[in-house]
Design a protein around this motif. Structure first.
Motif, PDB file in Angstrom:
ATOM      1  N   ILE A  65       4.475  18.878  -0.983  1.00 38.57           N
ATOM      2  CA  ILE A  65       4.046  17.640  -1.640  1.00 38.57           C
ATOM      3  C   ILE A  65       5.234  17.019  -2.353  1.00 38.57           C
ATOM      4  CG2 ILE A  65       2.427  16.586  -3.264  1.00 38.57           C
ATOM      5  CD1 ILE A  65       0.726  19.165  -3.007  1.00 38.57           C
ATOM      6  N   ASP A  66       5.517  15.772  -2.031  1.00 44.41           N
ATOM      7  CA  ASP A  66       6.609  15.036  -2.672  1.00 44.41           C
ATOM      8  C   ASP A  66       5.975  13.879  -3.439  1.00 44.41           C
ATOM      9  OD1 ASP A  66       8.885  13.527  -3.331  1.00 44.41           O
ATOM     10  OD2 ASP A  66       9.947  14.248  -1.562  1.00 44.41           O
ATOM     11  N   ALA A  67       6.028  13.966  -4.773  1.00 43.51           N
ATOM     12  CA  ALA A  67       5.276  13.010  -5.587  1.00 43.51           C
ATOM     13  C   ALA A  67       5.969  11.669  -5.785  1.00 43.51           C
ATOM     14  CB  ALA A  67       4.965  13.629  -6.946  1.00 43.51           C
ATOM     15  N   PHE A  68       7.263  11.599  -5.529  1.00 46.06           N
ATOM     16  CA  PHE A  68       7.993  10.334  -5.633  1.00 46.06           C
ATOM     17  C   PHE A  68       8.874  10.220  -4.400  1.00 46.06           C
ATOM     18  CE2 PHE A  68       6.821  11.506  -9.888  1.00 46.06           C
ATOM     19  CZ  PHE A  68       6.444  10.306 -10.478  1.00 46.06           C
ATOM     20  N   ALA A  69       8.229  10.053  -3.259  1.00 46.61           N
ATOM     21  CA  ALA A  69       8.907  10.193  -1.973  1.00 46.61           C
ATOM     22  C   ALA A  69       9.894   9.077  -1.670  1.00 46.61           C
ATOM     23  CB  ALA A  69       7.866  10.276  -0.850  1.00 46.61           C
ATOM     24  N   GLY A  70       9.706   7.898  -2.232  1.00 48.02           N
ATOM     25  CA  GLY A  70      10.624   6.790  -1.967  1.00 48.02           C
ATOM     26  C   GLY A  70      10.586   6.394  -0.500  1.00 48.02           C
ATOM     27  N   THR A  71      11.720   6.086   0.046  1.00 48.05           N
ATOM     28  CA  THR A  71      11.765   5.667   1.443  1.00 48.05           C
ATOM     29  C   THR A  71      12.062   6.827   2.378  1.00 48.05           C
ATOM     30  OG1 THR A  71      14.123   5.188   1.334  1.00 48.05           O
ATOM     31  CG2 THR A  71      12.633   3.391   0.786  1.00 48.05           C
TER      32      THR A  71
ATOM     33  N   PHE B 165       3.288  12.859   1.145  1.00 46.38           N
ATOM     34  CA  PHE B 165       4.311  12.043   0.500  1.00 46.38           C
ATOM     35  C   PHE B 165       3.619  10.933  -0.293  1.00 46.38           C
ATOM     36  CE2 PHE B 165       6.390  13.493   4.531  1.00 46.38           C
ATOM     37  CZ  PHE B 165       7.200  14.454   3.927  1.00 46.38           C
ATOM     38  N   ILE B 166       3.838  10.942  -1.596  1.00 42.81           N
ATOM     39  CA  ILE B 166       3.160  10.006  -2.497  1.00 42.81           C
ATOM     40  C   ILE B 166       4.142   8.934  -2.964  1.00 42.81           C
ATOM     41  CG2 ILE B 166       1.754   9.811  -4.580  1.00 42.81           C
ATOM     42  CD1 ILE B 166       1.502  12.928  -4.440  1.00 42.81           C
ATOM     43  N   GLU B 167       3.736   7.699  -2.878  1.00 40.76           N
ATOM     44  CA  GLU B 167       4.609   6.605  -3.302  1.00 40.76           C
ATOM     45  C   GLU B 167       3.761   5.427  -3.764  1.00 40.76           C
ATOM     46  OE1 GLU B 167       7.225   4.309  -4.592  1.00 40.76           O
ATOM     47  OE2 GLU B 167       7.954   6.233  -3.816  1.00 40.76           O
ATOM     48  N   LYS B 168       4.117   4.861  -4.894  1.00 43.57           N
ATOM     49  CA  LYS B 168       3.360   3.752  -5.478  1.00 43.57           C
ATOM     50  C   LYS B 168       3.775   2.407  -4.905  1.00 43.57           C
ATOM     51  CE  LYS B 168       2.037   1.957 -10.034  1.00 43.57           C
ATOM     52  NZ  LYS B 168       2.222   2.126 -11.499  1.00 43.57           N
ATOM     53  N   ASP B 169       5.059   2.267  -4.563  1.00 44.44           N
ATOM     54  CA  ASP B 169       5.577   0.995  -4.074  1.00 44.44           C
ATOM     55  C   ASP B 169       5.189   0.767  -2.610  1.00 44.44           C
ATOM     56  OD1 ASP B 169       7.983  -0.585  -2.668  1.00 44.44           O
ATOM     57  OD2 ASP B 169       7.917  -1.166  -4.786  1.00 44.44           O
TER      58      ASP B 169
ATOM     59  N   ILE C  53       0.795   9.938   4.236  1.00 49.75           N
ATOM     60  CA  ILE C  53       1.505   9.017   3.351  1.00 49.75           C
ATOM     61  C   ILE C  53       0.478   8.442   2.384  1.00 49.75           C
ATOM     62  CG2 ILE C  53       3.054   7.054   3.183  1.00 49.75           C
ATOM     63  CD1 ILE C  53       4.124   9.393   4.876  1.00 49.75           C
ATOM     64  N   VAL C  54       0.639   8.724   1.111  1.00 46.85           N
ATOM     65  CA  VAL C  54      -0.344   8.322   0.110  1.00 46.85           C
ATOM     66  C   VAL C  54       0.199   7.171  -0.734  1.00 46.85           C
ATOM     67  CG1 VAL C  54      -1.744   9.069  -1.840  1.00 46.85           C
ATOM     68  CG2 VAL C  54      -1.229  10.679   0.015  1.00 46.85           C
ATOM     69  N   HIS C  55      -0.482   6.039  -0.657  1.00 46.16           N
ATOM     70  CA  HIS C  55      -0.098   4.876  -1.461  1.00 46.16           C
ATOM     71  C   HIS C  55      -0.874   4.944  -2.770  1.00 46.16           C
ATOM     72  CE1 HIS C  55       0.106   0.209  -1.883  1.00 46.16           C
ATOM     73  NE2 HIS C  55       0.931   0.838  -2.698  1.00 46.16           N
ATOM     74  N   SER C  56      -0.222   5.522  -3.788  1.00 47.87           N
ATOM     75  CA  SER C  56      -0.935   5.749  -5.046  1.00 47.87           C
ATOM     76  C   SER C  56       0.047   6.056  -6.161  1.00 47.87           C
ATOM     77  CB  SER C  56      -1.918   6.913  -4.887  1.00 47.87           C
ATOM     78  OG  SER C  56      -2.534   7.253  -6.110  1.00 47.87           O
ATOM     79  N   ASP C  57      -0.429   5.917  -7.381  1.00 46.97           N
ATOM     80  CA  ASP C  57       0.314   6.403  -8.527  1.00 46.97           C
ATOM     81  C   ASP C  57       0.324   7.931  -8.466  1.00 46.97           C
ATOM     82  OD1 ASP C  57       1.307   6.028 -11.490  1.00 46.97           O
ATOM     83  OD2 ASP C  57      -0.253   7.552 -11.561  1.00 46.97           O
ATOM     84  N   ALA C  58       1.494   8.528  -8.651  1.00 42.74           N
ATOM     85  CA  ALA C  58       1.623   9.976  -8.494  1.00 42.74           C
ATOM     86  C   ALA C  58       0.715  10.750  -9.434  1.00 42.74           C
ATOM     87  CB  ALA C  58       3.083  10.385  -8.722  1.00 42.74           C
ATOM     88  N   ASN C  59       0.654  10.352 -10.687  1.00 44.01           N
ATOM     89  CA  ASN C  59      -0.188  11.065 -11.645  1.00 44.01           C
ATOM     90  C   ASN C  59      -1.660  10.999 -11.269  1.00 44.01           C
ATOM     91  OD1 ASN C  59       1.540  12.111 -13.911  1.00 44.01           O
ATOM     92  ND2 ASN C  59       2.189   9.976 -13.930  1.00 44.01           N
ATOM     93  N   PHE C  60      -2.102   9.813 -10.881  1.00 44.77           N
ATOM     94  CA  PHE C  60      -3.505   9.627 -10.512  1.00 44.77           C
ATOM     95  C   PHE C  60      -3.871  10.512  -9.318  1.00 44.77           C
ATOM     96  CE2 PHE C  60      -6.827   7.534  -8.024  1.00 44.77           C
ATOM     97  CZ  PHE C  60      -7.809   7.344  -8.994  1.00 44.77           C
TER      98      PHE C  60
ATOM     99  N   LEU D 282       8.577  17.311  -7.964  1.00 38.24           N
ATOM    100  CA  LEU D 282       8.454  16.177  -8.874  1.00 38.24           C
ATOM    101  C   LEU D 282       9.850  15.661  -9.181  1.00 38.24           C
ATOM    102  CD1 LEU D 282       5.790  17.166 -11.584  1.00 38.24           C
ATOM    103  CD2 LEU D 282       5.532  15.566  -9.687  1.00 38.24           C
ATOM    104  N   ASP D 283      10.156  14.494  -8.687  1.00 32.06           N
ATOM    105  CA  ASP D 283      11.485  13.898  -8.841  1.00 32.06           C
ATOM    106  C   ASP D 283      11.319  12.479  -9.370  1.00 32.06           C
ATOM    107  OD1 ASP D 283      14.109  13.217  -8.685  1.00 32.06           O
ATOM    108  OD2 ASP D 283      14.272  13.318  -6.516  1.00 32.06           O
TER     109      ASP D 283
END
Length: 291
Positions: free
Chosen positions: A39-45, A92-96, A119-126, A145-146
């Motif tokens: 699980i990558d909580a701030f996966a970016g691009t 892979f979690i990413e908000k943007d 690919i999860v489009h969401s706020d990581a904490n939520f 967690l990065d």
């Protein structure tokens, strides 16, 4: 704590350490009947950029700035997808939204793993809070967690620990955020105190990081002063002790990542969630962190 200066390559060193653990973890878990995930909580691009040698300006934090560059190195998402044996699932979690669209291309670049990639489009904490509250009896995971800064509240860390199934690699914002908020005289705004309370999960950090001293002037009047006694090392030790309260095991040698000026930026921490596997996980992680 181990301390290492990498200049512009500290990001690569960070990922190398995590990559080694992922390989060891997947090799072990592949022998058991668990549905284990990365699980990558701030996966970016999925990519990160390095400063071009021809560019004169040096960025303090190359990961925090979107910049054009012809030099791309594999980011945490792509590194994880190249690990053998393969994980059962990749999240892979990413908000943007734009970065989410880029991450979707991973399914094209890794067609043999496309059905395993989420690919999860969401706020990581939520998303993590919801994920951690699910049944983990037959599931295991490594979570990376990065964050860019102080986006992770202690509440999220607690929920991760409560799964008793997740091993956590956390790039704690030691110097880039925490230490910068700690003023020398202890005069910290209420809003900043609230942020620090949220990150540490307690108000106790203040009495640990500051010392009050009583003084008497020439007229016999008393007054007190407050001074900061914390440095990056003691802040890191404090956070490590906080992790020990909730996790089954915590690496005793988190790695301080510094820039080329030897300024601490982050603290790479490791914590194991599962009681049965904690001793093995900690042994592996500590060996990786000290090299």
């Amino acid at each position: 704590m181990e301390k290492q200066t990498f200049g512009g390559d500290w990001t690569e060193e960070k990922l190398n350490r995590v990559s080694k653990y992922l390989k060891a973890y997947s090799t072990i878990m592949n022998k058991y009947n668990f549905n284990y995930a990365y699980i990558d909580a701030f996966a970016g691009t999925g990519y990160r950029t390095l400063k071009d040698e021809d560019e004169p300006n040096t960025l303090l934090l190359p990961e925090l700035v979107e910049q054009e560059s012809k030099k791309f190195l594999d980011g945490s998402a792509r590194i994880a997808l190249q690990i053998k044996p393969e994980f059962k699932k990749y999240i892979f979690i990413e908000k943007d939204e734009k970065k989410v669209n880029e991450l979707e291309k991973l399914k094209i670049d890794f067609p043999n793993l496309s059905e395993r990639i989420s690919i999860v489009h969401s706020d990581a904490n939520f998303y993590l809070k919801d994920l951690c509250r699910k049944d983990w009896k037959t599931r295991r995971a490594v979570l990376f967690l990065d964050p860019f800064g102080m986006q992770i509240p202690w509440e999220t860390i607690e929920l991760i620990a409560q799964t008793k199934a997740i091993d956590l690699w956390y790039l704690f914002p030691l110097g880039i955020a925490i230490n910068r908020l700690l003023t020398k005289d202890g005069n910290i705004s209420e809003s900043r105190k609230a942020r620090l309370n949220e990150v540490f999960g307690t108000t106790g950090w203040y009495d640990t990081f500051y010392r009050n001293t009583e003084h008497t002037n020439l007229f016999g009047d008393t007054y007190s002063t407050t001074e900061k006694i914390a440095n990056c090392e003691s802040i890191g030790q404090y956070f490590t002790e906080r992790l020990k309260i909730i996790f089954e095991g915590v690496a005793k040698n988190p790695l301080v990542l510094c820039n080329s000026r030897n300024t601490p930026l982050y603290l790479l921490c490791f914590a194991a969630g599962n009681k049965k596997g904690a001793s093995t996980a900690i042994k592996i992680a500590q060996d990786i962190l000290k090299k």
